[in-house]
Design a protein around this motif. Structure first.
Motif, PDB file in Angstrom:
ATOM      1  N   HIS A 112      17.266  32.659   8.738  1.00 30.65           N
ATOM      2  CA  HIS A 112      18.003  31.432   8.420  1.00 30.65           C
ATOM      3  C   HIS A 112      18.020  30.473   9.604  1.00 30.65           C
ATOM      4  O   HIS A 112      18.055  30.898  10.759  1.00 30.65           O
ATOM      5  N   LEU A 113      18.032  29.198   9.272  1.00 31.93           N
ATOM      6  CA  LEU A 113      18.271  28.116  10.222  1.00 31.93           C
ATOM      7  C   LEU A 113      19.564  27.444   9.791  1.00 31.93           C
ATOM      8  O   LEU A 113      19.757  27.133   8.608  1.00 31.93           O
ATOM      9  N   GLY A 114      20.484  27.243  10.730  1.00 33.69           N
ATOM     10  CA  GLY A 114      21.765  26.642  10.372  1.00 33.69           C
ATOM     11  C   GLY A 114      22.272  25.692  11.421  1.00 33.69           C
ATOM     12  O   GLY A 114      21.759  25.636  12.543  1.00 33.69           O
ATOM     13  N   ALA A 115      23.300  24.940  11.043  1.00 33.14           N
ATOM     14  CA  ALA A 115      23.972  24.016  11.959  1.00 33.14           C
ATOM     15  C   ALA A 115      25.464  24.302  11.914  1.00 33.14           C
ATOM     16  O   ALA A 115      25.996  24.722  10.882  1.00 33.14           O
ATOM     17  N   LEU A 116      26.134  24.077  13.028  1.00 34.74           N
ATOM     18  CA  LEU A 116      27.575  24.284  13.113  1.00 34.74           C
ATOM     19  C   LEU A 116      28.294  22.980  12.786  1.00 34.74           C
ATOM     20  O   LEU A 116      28.054  21.949  13.415  1.00 34.74           O
ATOM     21  N   VAL A 117      29.153  23.021  11.780  1.00 37.74           N
ATOM     22  CA  VAL A 117      29.998  21.878  11.426  1.00 37.74           C
ATOM     23  C   VAL A 117      31.446  22.358  11.531  1.00 37.74           C
ATOM     24  O   VAL A 117      31.942  23.054  10.650  1.00 37.74           O
ATOM     25  N   ARG A 118      32.075  22.028  12.651  1.00 36.41           N
ATOM     26  CA  ARG A 118      33.399  22.536  13.009  1.00 36.41           C
ATOM     27  C   ARG A 118      33.405  24.060  12.954  1.00 36.41           C
ATOM     28  O   ARG A 118      32.774  24.671  13.779  1.00 36.41           O
ATOM     29  N   THR A 119      34.064  24.669  11.989  1.00 33.14           N
ATOM     30  CA  THR A 119      34.137  26.130  11.957  1.00 33.14           C
ATOM     31  C   THR A 119      33.247  26.741  10.883  1.00 33.14           C
ATOM     32  O   THR A 119      33.393  27.916  10.563  1.00 33.14           O
ATOM     33  N   GLU A 120      32.349  25.955  10.344  1.00 40.86           N
ATOM     34  CA  GLU A 120      31.468  26.445   9.279  1.00 40.86           C
ATOM     35  C   GLU A 120      30.004  26.383   9.704  1.00 40.86           C
ATOM     36  O   GLU A 120      29.592  25.480  10.435  1.00 40.86           O
ATOM     37  N   VAL A 121      29.232  27.352   9.239  1.00 34.83           N
ATOM     38  CA  VAL A 121      27.779  27.289   9.367  1.00 34.83           C
ATOM     39  C   VAL A 121      27.229  26.658   8.097  1.00 34.83           C
ATOM     40  O   VAL A 121      27.519  27.128   6.991  1.00 34.83           O
ATOM     41  N   HIS A 122      26.466  25.593   8.242  1.00 35.04           N
ATOM     42  CA  HIS A 122      25.758  24.984   7.119  1.00 35.04           C
ATOM     43  C   HIS A 122      24.304  25.451   7.212  1.00 35.04           C
ATOM     44  O   HIS A 122      23.614  25.156   8.191  1.00 35.04           O
ATOM     45  N   TYR A 123      23.854  26.176   6.195  1.00 37.95           N
ATOM     46  CA  TYR A 123      22.505  26.731   6.221  1.00 37.95           C
ATOM     47  C   TYR A 123      21.512  25.661   5.758  1.00 37.95           C
ATOM     48  O   TYR A 123      21.595  25.144   4.649  1.00 37.95           O
TER      49      TYR A 123
END
Length: 260
Positions: A112-123
């Motif tokens: 997986h590739l993801g980004a951090l948006v506050r306290t969530e991982v957006h895949y």
């Protein structure tokens, strides 16, 4: 100049009128680049006071600015920030795709590739394992960062004070019986992740799923995202973890080489 008309997608089952008006107003600003109070009133079908309050809130949150001479409204600096964030995500996905494919081929597992948006991982992207028993794709989904290896790797790229501001209550939601639920325990885990250079997850977000993750941190642009390799617990071993971590580090370095 007005932009091209967009086809309206089906409305959600339980729409929120106030949110819909705000988003419709943002679209109007994006399309026309400059609007008057009267334009907004007609576009939204609301009274002048409602239109004024909506515009005032967008100005307050810097999604709009008002020209003091003409009294017209234009997109504000927050619009540009959103655009840069979207462009960065697209750049990251495009750069990472071939690296992700090579990583999936090397490990034989779901990556997986993801980004951090506050306290969530957006895949953002995924390549699933070809094995019958495999970890399913999460692309387009979100998961709590504190319960995932990719999320903990990205949180570990931040300093402890920044992490504390993300969790003001100090309590973290439990996804499984193994999930860390206290901020102090998470901070200790992040220190260990920084020390070893990667993060672990053993059944903390889904029972029977193990993963390791690393952050993609650019020396000039900061934290861009993260990578993870996820495997069913039945195939996990300490030797497998070492192999996956080595592959992840090479992949992250290759992605960073492709980003100016």
């Amino acid at each position: 100049m007005a932009g091209p008309e967009r086809a309206e997608p089906p409305a959600p089952r339980y729409p929120l009128e106030s949110v819909d008006r705000t988003l419709s107003l943002l679209r109007q600003l994006a399309d026309r680049r400059e609007v008057t109070l009267a334009d907004v009133r007609v576009h939204l079908g609301v009274g002048q006071s409602t239109a004024h309050r909506l515009l005032a809130m967008l100005v307050y949150r810097e999604f709009a600015v008002q020209d003091p001479g003409t009294r017209r409204y234009r997109p504000g600096p927050a619009f540009a920030e959103l655009g840069r964030a979207a462009d960065a995500a697209l750049d990251l996905v495009g750069t990472a795709r071939p690296v992700l494919a090579a990583l999936a081929g090397e490990t034989g597992e779901t990556v997986h590739l993801g980004a951090l948006v506050r306290t969530e991982v957006h895949y953002l992207d995924v390549l699933e394992s070809a094995s019958t028993l495999r970890v399913a794709s999460r692309v387009g989904q979100t998961r709590p960062a504190h319960a995932t290896s990719i999320g903990k790797a990205m949180l570990a790229a931040l300093d402890a004070d920044t992490v504390r501001t993300l969790y003001p209550g100090g309590r973290l939601p439990a996804e499984t019986a193994r999930t860390v639920t206290e901020l102090d325990a998470l901070l200790a885990e992040l220190r260990r992740s920084r020390s070893r250079g990667y993060a672990r997850n053993r059944g903390e977000v889904e029972p029977g799923v193990c993963s390791v993750g690393v952050a993609i941190a650019h020396p000039a642009r900061g934290l861009l995202g993260g990578l993870s390799v996820a495997t069913p617990e039945a195939r996990w071993s300490a030797a497998t973890e070492r192999e996956h971590v080595a592959a992840l580090r090479r992949a992250a370095a290759e992605i960073l080489d492709g980003i100016p």
